[in-house]
Design a protein around this motif. Structure first.
Motif, mmCIF file in Angstrom:
data_model
loop_
_atom_site.group_PDB
_atom_site.id
_atom_site.type_symbol
_atom_site.label_atom_id
_atom_site.label_comp_id
_atom_site.label_asym_id
_atom_site.label_seq_id
_atom_site.Cartn_x
_atom_site.Cartn_y
_atom_site.Cartn_z
ATOM 1 N N ALA A 2 0.834 -1.200 0.000
ATOM 2 C CA ALA A 2 0.000 0.000 0.000
ATOM 3 C C ALA A 2 0.870 1.253 0.000
ATOM 4 N N GLN A 3 1.960 1.221 0.765
ATOM 5 C CA GLN A 3 2.849 2.392 0.818
ATOM 6 C C GLN A 3 3.545 2.628 -0.522
ATOM 7 N N HIS B 267 2.355 1.914 -3.471
ATOM 8 C CA HIS B 267 1.382 2.512 -4.377
ATOM 9 C C HIS B 267 1.107 3.970 -4.015
ATOM 10 N N GLU B 268 1.084 4.282 -2.723
ATOM 11 C CA GLU B 268 0.886 5.673 -2.314
ATOM 12 C C GLU B 268 2.014 6.560 -2.839
ATOM 13 N N GLU B 269 3.228 6.017 -2.861
ATOM 14 C CA GLU B 269 4.366 6.775 -3.394
ATOM 15 C C GLU B 269 4.153 7.091 -4.877
ATOM 16 N N TYR C 167 1.212 7.369 -6.459
ATOM 17 C CA TYR C 167 0.160 8.377 -6.588
ATOM 18 C C TYR C 167 0.692 9.763 -6.220
ATOM 19 N N LYS C 168 1.536 9.809 -5.188
ATOM 20 C CA LYS C 168 2.091 11.096 -4.752
ATOM 21 C C LYS C 168 2.999 11.691 -5.826
ATOM 22 N N GLN D 128 -7.637 1.958 -8.086
ATOM 23 C CA GLN D 128 -6.973 3.241 -7.837
ATOM 24 C C GLN D 128 -5.978 3.547 -8.958
ATOM 25 N N LYS E 161 -14.180 6.821 -0.496
ATOM 26 C CA LYS E 161 -13.125 7.781 -0.189
ATOM 27 C C LYS E 161 -13.728 9.110 0.244
ATOM 28 N N SER F 122 -3.596 15.095 6.595
ATOM 29 C CA SER F 122 -4.095 13.833 6.057
ATOM 30 C C SER F 122 -5.166 14.086 4.992
ATOM 31 N N ALA G 136 -4.886 13.318 0.935
ATOM 32 C CA ALA G 136 -5.911 12.507 0.272
ATOM 33 C C ALA G 136 -6.505 13.245 -0.922
ATOM 34 N N GLU H 29 -4.042 13.210 -3.871
ATOM 35 C CA GLU H 29 -3.894 11.921 -4.531
ATOM 36 C C GLU H 29 -5.187 11.454 -5.179
#
Length: 295
Positions: free
Chosen positions: A55-56, A58-60, A62-63, A122, A215, A283, A287, A290
């Motif tokens: 998950a982290q 993938h967050e990278e 998106y960021k 996502q 979301k 936070s 969100a 992203e």
């Protein structure tokens, strides 16, 4: 840094270096400088750590995608940089991604699908928004989803080619340019009004819309938490009233058909000046950055 983040960061390094099976819980706690008890307080198993690390990762992505969007480059240049980022990110994390196959047996595929489905949706949202911005053409959502699927097939095949041949000589930028050119040709030559999309695309779009709703509800929950924090805060009544007005405005703007990002960012920046709201405001801000809106 809290223990949960330490564990995820350490596991990312170890899984990339050694793979999932060759990384033990002892390796992780040793790298984190914490006890096993502390690790199991945060995660029930090594598999849960892997999913959190995925998950982290993938967050990278998106960021970084959102950061490229904020540059002054042309839409074509932005798309090329985004594609180059996606390819290189997956390539240099390939050992880590291979860990998924090591970790989950056929019997446990259901557990993995609970992670993979929202992650895939996502990704598709991000791809769809990228194409919508880059190609100045009025495409509906099912056409954009079809492009997202085509794109994923293209870049994954290039990853396989890089892996099988001389990966040290792989020119990620040139490959990205090739993929963007191919996507542009597809957009320009396809008559989307006459193409019947596979029925599964309807299911993908339905699931994507449900994820968007979830979301949105999550963001509204965070805003309600802000209200509770302010109402119970010992700050001056005049300041309290001002913060509550800003929180109400934030909620109303999010609920509008076309939220104005510059206003949302201004209000969130103001709210984050209060220590009690800083973490949750940041936070919400992350969100929103992203979140990709497909209109």
């Amino acid at each position: 840094m809290n223990n949960k983040r330490k564990i995820i960061d350490a596991s990312l390094v170890l899984f990339k270096e050694k793979g999932y099976n060759r990384t033990s819980v002892e390796d992780i706690v040793r790298k984190c400088h914490i006890s096993k008890a502390s690790l199991y307080k945060e995660f029930e198993s090594k598999k849960q750590i892997l999913l959190a690390a995925l998950a982290q990762i993938h967050e990278e992505i998106y960021k970084k995608n959102a950061e490229i969007e904020l540059t002054n480059d042309s839409e074509h240049e932005k798309l090329t940089k985004k594609v180059e980022m996606i390819i290189s990110h997956h390539h240099f994390n390939r050992i880590f991604f291979d860990s998924i196959n090591e970790a989950f047996s056929k019997e446990e595929i259901g557990q993995l699908l609970k992670y993979e489905k929202p992650a895939k949706l996502q990704n598709y949202r991000m791809y769809m928004n990228n194409f919508k911005l880059a190609f100045d053409i009025n495409l509906n959502k099912d056409s954009l989803m079809n492009l997202a699927i085509i794109f994923e097939g293209l870049y994954k095949e290039w990853l396989n080619i890089i892996r099988c041949y001389d990966e040290d000589k792989a020119d990620f930028l040139q490959i990205a340019k090739n993929i963007v050119s191919t996507m542009k040709i597809i957009v320009q030559t396809q008559d989307y009004a006459t193409i019947k999309q596979p029925s599964l695309i309807n299911q993908l779009l339905y699931d994507e819309s449900q994820m968007s709703l979830e979301k949105e509800n999550s963001l509204l929950e965070k805003i309600h938490r802000m209200t509770g924090i302010i109402q119970n805060s010992p700050i001056d009544e005049e300041d309290k009233s001002d913060y509550l007005l800003n929180i109400t405005f934030l909620q109303q703007e999010l609920m509008s058909s076309r939220p104005r990002k510059y206003l949302l960012n201004t209000v969130l920046h103001y709210l984050s000046q209060l220590d009690e709201l800083k973490a949750i405001a940041q936070s919400v801000s992350l969100a929103l950055k992203e979140s990709e809106e497909i209109l």
